[in-house]
Design an enzyme around this catalytic site. Sequence first.
Site, PDB file in Angstrom:
ATOM      1  N   TYR A 141      23.528  40.811  36.121  1.00 43.76           N
ATOM      2  CA  TYR A 141      22.430  40.627  35.170  1.00 43.76           C
ATOM      3  C   TYR A 141      20.853  41.135  35.201  1.00 43.76           C
ATOM      4  O   TYR A 141      20.512  41.114  34.194  1.00 43.76           O
ATOM      5  CB  TYR A 141      22.166  39.234  33.896  1.00 43.76           C
ATOM      6  N   ASP A 219      40.238  37.800  38.352  1.00 43.55           N
ATOM      7  CA  ASP A 219      40.945  37.942  37.374  1.00 43.55           C
ATOM      8  C   ASP A 219      42.169  36.585  37.795  1.00 43.55           C
ATOM      9  O   ASP A 219      42.762  36.205  36.777  1.00 43.55           O
ATOM     10  CB  ASP A 219      41.566  39.430  38.016  1.00 43.55           C
ATOM     11  N   ASP A 243      29.371  33.585  34.370  1.00 47.91           N
ATOM     12  CA  ASP A 243      29.055  33.008  32.433  1.00 47.91           C
ATOM     13  C   ASP A 243      30.611  33.121  32.406  1.00 47.91           C
ATOM     14  O   ASP A 243      30.640  32.165  31.372  1.00 47.91           O
ATOM     15  CB  ASP A 243      29.054  34.721  32.617  1.00 47.91           C
TER      16      ASP A 243
END
Length: 353
Positions: A141, A219, A243
């Site tokens: 980010y 995952d 997030d």
Amino acid sequence: MEALIVLLPGDGIGPEVIAGARRVLERVAGRFGHRFDFREEMIGGGAIDAVGEPLPESAIVSCKAADAVLLGAVGGPKWSDPNAKIRPEQGLLELRSTLGVYANIRPVTIYPELAGASPLKPEILAGVDLLVVRELTGGIYFGEKSRDDRSASDLCTYTVEEIERIVRVAARTASKRRGKLCSVDKANVLETSRLWRDVTDRLVASEFPGIELETLLVDAAAMHLLSRPAEFDVIVTENMFGDILTDEASMLAGSLGMLPSASIGDGKAGLYEPIHGSAPDIAGAGLANPCAAIASAAMLLRHSLGLDAEAAAVEKAIADAVGDGARTADIAAEGETPLSTAAMTDEIIRRLS
Ligand code: NAD
């Protein structure tokens, strides 16, 4: 004690839920003999409209001087063009990095009476009590971005120091809870994740030998959060994985309106905010659930002001109100009459005195 608390209500339902949290803090001050001074500042879309920037200088100055900052939410359809040069969430990113709050802490508490509000089966939710520590000021980010006609890229970088400080926060937190830490990465593909895993393994083994460390690929973690959530204690992960996983974890609790967060750095100051957004679909209607904002105020009392008993009293008041059947529309079952934001706040305050 005396403390300066800066309020940043922001957009949408932000002002409604922050008004509730302020009333709760005022009651805490009265009941426990503290003096809290409140200063309100602008952030987000409203600030863009008023002064042309999402985080005005006066807000930055106030937040830096404050003992703690309590924020509502920013954004809404009026300011949602992703190609706009000035956007509400830039204010939030700037605030986090200005305050140096690199650790975002999100507890996920299941109120037994609300198990029916979650899409998951009650037997999977039984005993869930987990906390996600998300790295907040590094990673993809904040990396260099580029774009031309045919391609785009976002750079993901982590340094050893950035990983060490967030893993320390998580391991310290785990050592005060059930002593279990799960580090989430994508070390089979990403170089930043391989560094993350090496640093985490080394640091936990040398500084926190009593902590039980588990490592999961992101995952697999996404799957395990839904299949065996009660087995997690503290989860630590990088910015983008955190997030996504924290929004997934929020569904365990049934409503975004119940979950608080704290963003902290090395000092006492911190930024506290509900995990939900500005909910433009219900803004201004008095329907918002104030519990997440009020629980964020409880985290503020504990982390920034060191007021553990006061924080516990607020958390118990929320649990008691919910336990006694107080419900806003987002958590009400069919046939139950929902309370307004102000009435739900009253129910919580009543149980504080
Ligand atoms: P949202 O969290 O605002 O809303 C999602 C859904 O949950 C909506 O149906 C909303 O009504 C409901 N909801 C959220 N909080 C609630 C509460 N306290 N009580 C009752 N219901 C509640 O997410 P979104 O709709 O994806 O985003 C809306 C805006 O908020 C966007 O502009 C987004 O960028 C912004 N946003 C801001 C933050 C932040 O300020 N930290 C976080 C997420 C989204």
